[in-house]
Design an enzyme around this catalytic site. Sequence first.
Site, PDB file in Angstrom:
ATOM      1  N   ASP A  90       0.864  -1.183   0.000  1.00  0.00           N
ATOM      2  CA  ASP A  90       0.000   0.000   0.000  1.00  0.00           C
ATOM      3  C   ASP A  90       0.897   1.228   0.000  1.00  0.00           C
ATOM      4  O   ASP A  90       1.937   1.250   0.672  1.00  0.00           O
ATOM      5  CB  ASP A  90      -0.911   0.010   1.229  1.00  0.00           C
ATOM      6  CG  ASP A  90      -2.031  -1.004   1.146  1.00  0.00           C
ATOM      7  OD1 ASP A  90      -2.396  -1.408   0.027  1.00  0.00           O
ATOM      8  OD2 ASP A  90      -2.554  -1.393   2.206  1.00  0.00           O
ATOM      9  N   ASP A 119      -6.910  -1.526  -4.604  1.00  0.00           N
ATOM     10  CA  ASP A 119      -7.970  -1.104  -3.690  1.00  0.00           C
ATOM     11  C   ASP A 119      -8.862  -0.057  -4.357  1.00  0.00           C
ATOM     12  O   ASP A 119     -10.089  -0.086  -4.208  1.00  0.00           O
ATOM     13  CB  ASP A 119      -7.368  -0.507  -2.416  1.00  0.00           C
ATOM     14  CG  ASP A 119      -6.506  -1.488  -1.647  1.00  0.00           C
ATOM     15  OD1 ASP A 119      -6.714  -2.713  -1.791  1.00  0.00           O
ATOM     16  OD2 ASP A 119      -5.622  -1.035  -0.898  1.00  0.00           O
TER      17      ASP A 119
END
Length: 166
Positions: free
Chosen positions: A124, A142
């Site tokens: 991330d 995401d």
Amino acid sequence: MSTPLMRRPFSIGFLVLMLSLSADQLSKYWILYGLDLPDRVSVKVLPFLNFTMVWNHAVTFGMFGGLGNAGRVLFSVIALSVACGLLVWMARTPSKLTAACVGAITGGAIGNVIDRVRYGAVVDFIHAHAFGWSWYVFNVADSAIVCAVCVLVLQSVFSDRQQQAS
């Protein structure tokens, strides 16, 4: 008379799947090996956006993070099972928009599974913030999942309104 390949919902969904998966994996490769974010930790991109390195060993918003290595396997198996179900949905839907959304969700899910298998955690790095407010750090996969789910919800809401008006 047959329909050209790219006008079929599944073909469109599969193309979106491949595009979202490729964008996700290429962005993570660049973050890890081009920008070398693991060593730099955080890079300011815009006043409201940083690239911040986070190794996510859990699922959405850090839930179930205490499962260790078993979590990595469990999350991967669940995500791949869901991806298989999504592929069936994509193959059966007559809607091009639904197929595209399901393709984006599937591509994002597979992208995060690849990270879990390859690195032991999801990469991330997108960190939005403004006026003292900070969102969770996320990635392209995401984003693809969340945006596609939002479009599916809106499609469902507007479809229901049209049916009620009829």
